[in-house]
Write a protein that holds these residues in place. Structure first.
Motif, PDB file in Angstrom:
ATOM      1  N   ASP A 112     -11.756  -3.313  -9.836  1.00 46.70           N
ATOM      2  CA  ASP A 112     -11.366  -4.613 -10.403  1.00 46.70           C
ATOM      3  C   ASP A 112     -11.654  -4.561 -11.899  1.00 46.70           C
ATOM      4  O   ASP A 112     -12.767  -4.207 -12.302  1.00 46.70           O
ATOM      5  CB  ASP A 112     -12.174  -5.731  -9.738  1.00 46.70           C
ATOM      6  N   PRO A 113     -10.708  -4.906 -12.746  1.00 50.23           N
ATOM      7  CA  PRO A 113     -10.951  -4.856 -14.190  1.00 50.23           C
ATOM      8  C   PRO A 113     -12.122  -5.722 -14.647  1.00 50.23           C
ATOM      9  O   PRO A 113     -12.683  -5.487 -15.719  1.00 50.23           O
ATOM     10  CB  PRO A 113      -9.640  -5.360 -14.799  1.00 50.23           C
ATOM     11  N   ALA A 114     -12.541  -6.684 -13.832  1.00 52.12           N
ATOM     12  CA  ALA A 114     -13.693  -7.528 -14.179  1.00 52.12           C
ATOM     13  C   ALA A 114     -15.022  -6.813 -13.938  1.00 52.12           C
ATOM     14  O   ALA A 114     -16.058  -7.231 -14.449  1.00 52.12           O
ATOM     15  CB  ALA A 114     -13.643  -8.841 -13.403  1.00 52.12           C
ATOM     16  N   HIS A 115     -14.998  -5.715 -13.168  1.00 52.73           N
ATOM     17  CA  HIS A 115     -16.225  -4.960 -12.928  1.00 52.73           C
ATOM     18  C   HIS A 115     -16.609  -4.195 -14.192  1.00 52.73           C
ATOM     19  O   HIS A 115     -15.788  -3.460 -14.752  1.00 52.73           O
ATOM     20  CB  HIS A 115     -16.046  -3.955 -11.789  1.00 52.73           C
ATOM     21  N   LEU A 116     -17.849  -4.331 -14.584  1.00 48.83           N
ATOM     22  CA  LEU A 116     -18.375  -3.618 -15.743  1.00 48.83           C
ATOM     23  C   LEU A 116     -19.284  -2.469 -15.335  1.00 48.83           C
ATOM     24  O   LEU A 116     -19.513  -1.559 -16.120  1.00 48.83           O
ATOM     25  CB  LEU A 116     -19.155  -4.587 -16.639  1.00 48.83           C
ATOM     26  N   VAL A 117     -19.815  -2.530 -14.108  1.00 47.72           N
ATOM     27  CA  VAL A 117     -20.767  -1.518 -13.643  1.00 47.72           C
ATOM     28  C   VAL A 117     -20.649  -1.348 -12.128  1.00 47.72           C
ATOM     29  O   VAL A 117     -20.358  -2.305 -11.409  1.00 47.72           O
ATOM     30  CB  VAL A 117     -22.219  -1.890 -14.052  1.00 47.72           C
ATOM     31  N   GLU A 118     -20.845  -0.120 -11.685  1.00 44.26           N
ATOM     32  CA  GLU A 118     -20.925   0.204 -10.262  1.00 44.26           C
ATOM     33  C   GLU A 118     -22.105   1.151 -10.110  1.00 44.26           C
ATOM     34  O   GLU A 118     -22.279   2.062 -10.930  1.00 44.26           O
ATOM     35  CB  GLU A 118     -19.634   0.864  -9.781  1.00 44.26           C
ATOM     36  N   ILE A 119     -22.917   0.935  -9.073  1.00 43.28           N
ATOM     37  CA  ILE A 119     -24.164   1.691  -8.926  1.00 43.28           C
ATOM     38  C   ILE A 119     -24.254   2.311  -7.534  1.00 43.28           C
ATOM     39  O   ILE A 119     -23.974   1.652  -6.539  1.00 43.28           O
ATOM     40  CB  ILE A 119     -25.386   0.779  -9.164  1.00 43.28           C
ATOM     41  N   GLU A 120     -24.679   3.571  -7.484  1.00 41.40           N
ATOM     42  CA  GLU A 120     -25.005   4.268  -6.249  1.00 41.40           C
ATOM     43  C   GLU A 120     -26.507   4.474  -6.201  1.00 41.40           C
ATOM     44  O   GLU A 120     -27.160   4.566  -7.256  1.00 41.40           O
ATOM     45  CB  GLU A 120     -24.360   5.655  -6.201  1.00 41.40           C
TER      46      GLU A 120
END
Length: 126
Positions: A112-120
């Motif tokens: 999603d273009p609104a996502h700024l960060v994704e974490i594992e």
């Protein structure tokens, strides 16, 4: 024994993944964004998105019988590395004393273009 932990998100079955998977004493948490009930939380706020993603990760770990203190590695994917301090501040508030191995890299984009960060996250339950 392989244990799958779901979040209830409809796309888990569609895409074929679990929020987390526990095999033995190892828990792997999938890439997690600040998405709650299908909506992105903290639009244009990297700190808030990181905080929410880490809360979702905490819940997944607990569902798998692990704790934040068991985390040995995190990976943070950010869409703008210039905002690393916002992401790092939230990460530090959660993991400051735990200090897992961590990686933060810039990516071209997230789902999603609104996502700024994704974490594992990866945890080893002792």
């Amino acid at each position: 024994m392989r244990r799958l932990i779901g979040s209830g998100a409809p796309w888990e079955a569609q895409v074929g993944y679990s929020r987390a998977v526990r095999v033995g004493n190892v828990v792997q948490v999938a890439g997690t964004t600040a998405t709650v009930n299908g909506a992105v939380v903290g639009v244009n706020d990297a700190y808030e998105q990181t905080r929410v993603a880490l809360e979702i990760i905490r819940a997944a770990l607990e569902d798998a019988g692990a704790r934040l203190e068991d985390v040995v590695r995190t990976r943070m994917f950010v869409t703008d590395i210039a905002r690393w301090e916002e992401v790092g501040r939230a990460h530090g508030e959660v993991f400051g004393d735990i200090r897992p191995a961590a990686t933060m890299v810039q990516v071209a984009g997230l789902i999603d273009p609104a996502h700024l960060v994704e974490i594992e996250a990866e945890a080893i339950v002792s």
